[in-house]
Design an enzyme around this catalytic site. Structure first.
Site, PDB file in Angstrom:
ATOM      1  N   LYS A 172     -51.894 -59.711 -23.682  1.00  0.00           N
ATOM      2  CA  LYS A 172     -52.772 -59.723 -24.780  1.00  0.00           C
ATOM      3  C   LYS A 172     -54.256 -59.726 -24.152  1.00  0.00           C
ATOM      4  O   LYS A 172     -55.350 -59.200 -24.531  1.00  0.00           O
ATOM      5  CB  LYS A 172     -52.364 -60.572 -25.932  1.00  0.00           C
ATOM      6  CG  LYS A 172     -53.472 -60.347 -27.048  1.00  0.00           C
ATOM      7  CD  LYS A 172     -53.565 -59.146 -27.629  1.00  0.00           C
ATOM      8  CE  LYS A 172     -54.487 -58.987 -28.658  1.00  0.00           C
ATOM      9  NZ  LYS A 172     -54.341 -59.766 -30.028  1.00  0.00           N
ATOM     10  N   LYS A 240     -63.596 -65.094 -28.544  1.00  0.00           N
ATOM     11  CA  LYS A 240     -62.311 -65.968 -28.303  1.00  0.00           C
ATOM     12  C   LYS A 240     -61.593 -65.583 -27.387  1.00  0.00           C
ATOM     13  O   LYS A 240     -61.071 -66.217 -26.455  1.00  0.00           O
ATOM     14  CB  LYS A 240     -61.929 -66.434 -29.431  1.00  0.00           C
ATOM     15  CG  LYS A 240     -60.821 -67.511 -29.430  1.00  0.00           C
ATOM     16  CD  LYS A 240     -59.564 -67.051 -29.405  1.00  0.00           C
ATOM     17  CE  LYS A 240     -59.089 -66.393 -30.933  1.00  0.00           C
ATOM     18  NZ  LYS A 240     -57.563 -65.642 -30.744  1.00  0.00           N
TER      19      LYS A 240
END
Length: 298
Positions: A172, A240
């Site tokens: 990811k 983030k």
């Protein structure tokens, strides 16, 4: 696992978690959701699911717990409570995007309380979540994945075991690097075309039909041309995620100059007040720095 026999607790009913939980209901699963903001989960209750008043209540009788939370500390806090209240044998599927090292630690803690775990972050954004067409990158044991594959199949169309604990989160992180880098290049290309007086819509069509085509261009191009930056995936969250990538890259000594650059560009967009916009708002930054007034954050 068969839908009418499986109880699934979904923790986190935000932009992604809510449509994912509704797709689980549509697939025939018994779904109970928990979110700190009860009103946010109302569509789940209206759509055939149930809402729990507490995390403990949500997970107490669950066969599978799916977490869809914003960041690593959120997942760690929820899991600390989850490990106290869920029954042994409950499968934990964390579909948040968190640090790979934190995911590995959670796998270890889950094993201590006899809870099989998968780290299974997703790609596809809000549209993919609503359509049930997410790409799910799975880290963990193959037998655990096969146990819950019907659950994941209700939310995604591409479900791939990419390795052991933490591997899903590692893939990811790479995904988020590729998406951010592509968005930045699409932004630069659009501004370049605009300054040369090219008709943008047919230009995007022809680019999309060739080697330059991408899912990013297909899903984001139209809204970017229109200057519509309503969030499907917020700049704050992509910032983030890129910090997760940078940290994991540094840990392994990976040379990533383009990754560092796109992370800085996303960070600069965020600190100038655009953190709540869609990550495609990278276009506004390129336009502003190029003296192009056509695109503005709105």
């Amino acid at each position: 696992m068969e839908g009418d026999r499986v109880r699934i607790a979904v923790v986190g009913l935000g932009v992604m978690g809510l449509p994912m939980s509704l797709n689980l209901v549509k697939a025939g699963f018994d779904v109970v959701g928990y979110t700190r903001t009860a009103e946010r989960g109302r569509p789940l209750a209206d759509g055939g699911g149930a809402l729990a008043a507490s995390l403990a209540e949500a997970v107490a009788d669950a066969d599978v717990v799916v977490t869809v939370l914003p960041d690593t500390p959120d997942v760690q806090a929820v899991c600390a409570e989850l490990f106290e209240h869920a029954k042994a044998g409950t499968v934990l599927v964390d579909m948040s995007t968190i640090r790979p090292d934190a995911a590995r630690e959670l796998h270890e803690r889950a094993a201590e309380v006899s809870m099989p775990m998968l780290d299974a972050p997703v790609s596809g954004g809000e549209a993919g979540a609503k359509e049930g067409k997410l790409s799910i990158m799975v880290g963990g044991a193959a037998e655990t994945l096969e146990r819950v594959r019907p659950v994941l199949a209700a939310m995604g169309t591409t479900i791939v075991l990419v390795g052991g604990p933490g591997s899903g989160q590692t893939v990811k992180a790479a995904n988020q690097l590729l998406v951010a880098g592509t968005l930045q290049l699409v932004s630069e290309a659009l501004v370049f075309l605009d300054t040369h007086g090219v008709d943008l819509e047919p230009a995007v069509d022809v680019l999309g039909g060739g080697l330059a085509g991408s899912t990013v261009l297909a899903r984001k191009g139209e809204a970017m041309l229109a200057g519509n930056f309503q969030p499907g995936f917020r700049v704050d969250l992509h910032h983030k995620d890129l910090e997760i990538y940078r940290s994991a890259a540094r840990q392994n000594g990976v040379f990533s100059p383009a990754g560092a650059l796109v992370a800085e560009l996303m960070a600069s967009l965020r600190v100038t007040g655009s953190g709540g916009l869609d990550h495609s708002a990278l276009l506004t930054q390129v336009a502003a720095l190029s003296g192009v007034e056509k695109w503005s954050a709105r």
